[in-house]
Enzyme design. Structure first.
Site, PDB file in Angstrom:
ATOM      1  N   HIS A 215     -12.296   2.916  33.305  1.00 55.21           N
ATOM      2  CA  HIS A 215     -12.130   4.029  32.256  1.00 55.21           C
ATOM      3  C   HIS A 215     -11.565   4.872  32.702  1.00 55.21           C
ATOM      4  CE1 HIS A 215     -15.174   6.556  29.376  1.00 55.21           C
ATOM      5  NE2 HIS A 215     -13.655   6.975  29.518  1.00 55.21           N
TER       6      HIS A 215
ATOM      7  N   HIS B  95      -8.204   7.439  31.776  1.00 59.33           N
ATOM      8  CA  HIS B  95      -7.300   8.298  30.648  1.00 59.33           C
ATOM      9  C   HIS B  95      -5.942   8.306  31.789  1.00 59.33           C
ATOM     10  CE1 HIS B  95     -10.578   9.913  28.048  1.00 59.33           C
ATOM     11  NE2 HIS B  95     -11.166   9.353  29.028  1.00 59.33           N
TER      12      HIS B  95
ATOM     13  N   LYS C  12     -10.219   0.802  22.232  1.00 63.34           N
ATOM     14  CA  LYS C  12     -11.344   1.960  22.550  1.00 63.34           C
ATOM     15  C   LYS C  12     -11.531   2.429  21.332  1.00 63.34           C
ATOM     16  CE  LYS C  12     -13.506   5.088  24.556  1.00 63.34           C
ATOM     17  NZ  LYS C  12     -12.885   5.830  25.314  1.00 63.34           N
TER      18      LYS C  12
ATOM     19  N   HIS D 231     -13.685   5.556  20.041  1.00 61.31           N
ATOM     20  CA  HIS D 231     -14.291   7.022  20.600  1.00 61.31           C
ATOM     21  C   HIS D 231     -14.468   7.929  19.254  1.00 61.31           C
ATOM     22  CE1 HIS D 231     -14.141  10.941  22.668  1.00 61.31           C
ATOM     23  NE2 HIS D 231     -13.918  10.211  23.853  1.00 61.31           N
TER      24      HIS D 231
ATOM     25  N   HIS E 198     -17.158   4.654  23.117  1.00 62.01           N
ATOM     26  CA  HIS E 198     -17.558   5.888  23.247  1.00 62.01           C
ATOM     27  C   HIS E 198     -18.371   6.309  22.020  1.00 62.01           C
ATOM     28  CE1 HIS E 198     -17.087  10.527  24.607  1.00 62.01           C
ATOM     29  NE2 HIS E 198     -17.641  10.482  23.632  1.00 62.01           N
TER      30      HIS E 198
ATOM     31  N   HIS F 155     -20.201   5.350  29.770  1.00 59.31           N
ATOM     32  CA  HIS F 155     -21.160   6.505  30.108  1.00 59.31           C
ATOM     33  C   HIS F 155     -22.258   6.332  29.233  1.00 59.31           C
ATOM     34  CE1 HIS F 155     -18.742   8.022  26.745  1.00 59.31           C
ATOM     35  NE2 HIS F 155     -17.676   8.416  27.917  1.00 59.31           N
TER      36      HIS F 155
ATOM     37  N   HIS G 170     -13.140  17.898  25.668  1.00 60.15           N
ATOM     38  CA  HIS G 170     -13.031  17.394  24.175  1.00 60.15           C
ATOM     39  C   HIS G 170     -12.569  18.523  23.478  1.00 60.15           C
ATOM     40  CE1 HIS G 170     -14.746  13.641  24.961  1.00 60.15           C
ATOM     41  NE2 HIS G 170     -15.470  14.117  25.781  1.00 60.15           N
TER      42      HIS G 170
ATOM     43  N   ASP H 145     -13.577   7.766  34.284  1.00 53.89           N
ATOM     44  CA  ASP H 145     -13.398   8.692  33.106  1.00 53.89           C
ATOM     45  C   ASP H 145     -12.455   9.776  33.869  1.00 53.89           C
ATOM     46  OD1 ASP H 145     -13.576   9.717  30.747  1.00 53.89           O
ATOM     47  OD2 ASP H 145     -15.648  10.101  30.541  1.00 53.89           O
TER      48      ASP H 145
END
EC number: 3.5.1.5
Length: 570
Positions: free
Chosen positions: A137, A139, A220, A222, A249, A275, A323, A363
């Site tokens: 995970h 980014h 992915k 999200h 996610h 998560h 976010h 993450d």
């Protein structure tokens, strides 16, 4: 005539042997050596006045082609999901060649590994050897992440992103062919294994499939792009067609449905949930229930690990920044607040200890710390021993069952989840030689040496102008295997089989080793090594308390943690 020495003297010379226990860092965790491949009195060691010399421990006549290893790590303790044992570990052609007893069969008996003129030696006496960590995970925001992760013992990074765009900071996605090609090209100069996750959001399969053909090894989904049942179903249809993983996610706000609707959309197909506790995002308040399903491979991210007195407080701002939320908008604040529940966070550590949660990940820079996955995994294990006692089968000064369970969470299980376990993820013969060597007092915190593809790529080194290698400051620095064309030998780019069939490596002139992902769509939770428990999990919708098979599961927040200030100035 036999010769006897004290156990302490033997340990000083060759490291611990069967029945000896070793404390890991400053934790309450102890490994206990279960098996020793050495023949007592026939051990090999390198140095002045020692055994590995021509005609003694080294065979001076055999050429490399006669199964002579390139490197041997001597007398090292191996900590792996497969066991806890002491051995000589031979590397050849970038792979783990043999595990056993090294030496010269001309003067020694029962030699599995012949040390020759072509063999280098890494002294493993008193050290611990593990597989390189795998972070599923990531980014991909800044290139400094790679060295930070590498210096913590991570050797494989799977994730998405194109740099510090708002979408990359939030969603672990590398969207489309053009971005995927650019990232694959950027990986070429970095001493790390990589795999890319594409965007799993589309009303038809075609734009998703083209990302897989471009090189993505997974899709992915999200919530910031809309984690709808339709998106989930379409992504899984593509995954089933192309044998890749889908990472999820899910929908914190329950906009498109509740956790039951997501479970229905998944429809029994294998999926890797990120998560899974929910603070990092996902159906509030009961996403955690999916960890009980046979088709779900549940992971945690590291900011909630372990549960401490500061965990809840730090998370609100973390969610707001990661976010792209506005603290002046009440709805944005409410959204962030809904993800942070002390009750489910308190249960998360216990679910890991029970083998219900299977994977840990970072993450990175998006509510997680890329260099702390390994440390935080062991902090959880320590906190659980202090609060829950020993696991069944463990004993005083022997936590091997717990250690094997927890090391599987960042080595073999993430490798299995993404179909790369035939290459990396464990200390087994034939695997790519991604290995980490630790001094026990720094275990899980700062490696002594990181090996990738049989090459040393990162090492604890002293002042480069020193007359010896050890003058302070001793810091973790990249070494020869991390530079030039050596990177193409020491590291792997993982691609979908469809991308390999489409000749993407040739199209982009990729020089790194290429491996395809495989066997993903046949996985179940039962494939998660030592972390495959599937009890009934319920969440009280009013109190958020978590119940496993009807029993309340919780833990007290840790007031202090090991592997922390004692090891870091900042």
């Amino acid at each position: 005539m036999s010769f006897e020495i004290s156990r302490k003297q033997y340990t000083d010379l060759y490291g611990p042997t069967v029945g000896d226990s070793v404390r890991l860092a400053d934790t309450e965790l102890f490994l206990c050596v279960e098996k020793d491949y050495a023949a007592i009195g026939e051990e090999v060691a390198f140095g002045g006045g020692k055994v590995i010399r021509d005609g003694m421990g080294q065979n001076g006549t055999l050429v490399r082609d006669v199964d002579i290893p390139d490197t041997v790590i001597t007398n090292v303790i191996v900590l792996d999901y497969t066991g806890v044992y002491k051995a000589d570990v031979a590397l050849r052609d970038g792979k783990i060649f043999r595990i056993g007893k090294a030496g010269n069969p001309n003067v020694m008996e029962n030699v599995d590994i012949v040390i020759g003129v072509a063999t280098d030696i890494i002294a493993g006496e008193g050290k611990i050897l593990t597989a390189g960590g795998i972070d599923t995970h990531v980014h991909f925001l800044g290139t400094d992440q790679v060295n930070t992760a590498l210096a913590s013992g991570i050797t494989t990074m799977i994730g998405g992103g194109t740099g510090p765009s708002q979408a990359s900071m939030a969603t672990t996605v590398t969207p489309g062919q053009w971005n995927t090609y650019n990232m694959l090209s950027a990986f070429e100069g970095m001493p790390m294994n990589f795999g890319i996750l594409g965007k799993g959001h589309g009303s038809s399969k075609s734009p998703l499939a083209e990302q897989v053909r471009a090189g993505a090894i997974g899709l992915k989904i999200h919530e910031d792009w809309g984690a709808t049942p339709s998106s989930i179903n379409t992504a899984l249809e593509v995954a089933d067609d192309m044998d890749i993983q889908v990472a999820l996610h899910s929908d914190t706000l329950n906009e498109a449905g509740f956790v039951e609707d997501t479970i229905e959309a998944i429809a029994g197909r294998v999926i890797h949930t990120f998560h899974t506790e929910g603070a990092g995002g996902g159906h509030a308040p009961d996403l955690i229930r999916v960890a009980a399903l046979p088709n779900v491979l549940p992971a945690s991210t590291n900011p909630t690990l372990p549960y401490t007195r500061n965990t809840v407080e730090e998370h609100l701002d973390m969610v707001m920044v990661a976010h792209h939320l506005n603290p002046d908008i009440p709805e944005d604040v409410a959204f962030a607040d809904s993800r942070i529940r002390a009750e489910t966070i308190a249960a998360e550590d216990v679910l890991h200890d029970m083998g219900i949660f299977s994977i840990t990940s970072s993450d990175s820079q998006a509510m997680g710390r890329v260099g702390e996955t390994i440390t935080r995994t062991w902090q959880v294990a320590d906190h659980m021993k202090r609060t829950r006692g020993s696991l069944t089968g463990d004993a005083p000064y022997n936590d091997n069952n717990r250690l094997r369970r927890f090391i599987a969470k960042y080595t073999i299980n993430p490798a299995i989840a993404h179909g790369v376990d035939y290459v990396v993820g464990s200390v087994e013969e034939g695997k790519f030689a991604d290995l980490v060597l630790w001094d026990p007092k720094f275990f899980g915190v700062k490696p002594d040496l990181v090996i990738k593809g049989g090459l040393m790529v990162n090492s604890l080194m002293g002042d480069s102008n020193g007359s010896i290698p050890t003058p302070q400051p001793r810091t973790l620095r990249n070494t020869w295997g991390a530079f030039g064309q050596a990177v193409s030998r020491s590291s792997i780019t993982f691609l979908s089989q469809d991308a390999i069939d489409a000749n993407v490596p040739d199209l982009l002139n990729l020089r790194k080793q290429i491996r395809g992902v495989r066997g993903v769509r046949n996985l179940t939770k039962r494939d998660m090594k030592l972390n495959a428990e599937m009890p009934d999990i319920r969440v009280d919708p009013e109190t958020y308390q978590v119940f496993v098979n009807g029993e309340l599961i919780t833990s007290k927040p840790a007031e202090t943690v090991p592997m922390a200030r004692r090891y870091f100035l900042f």
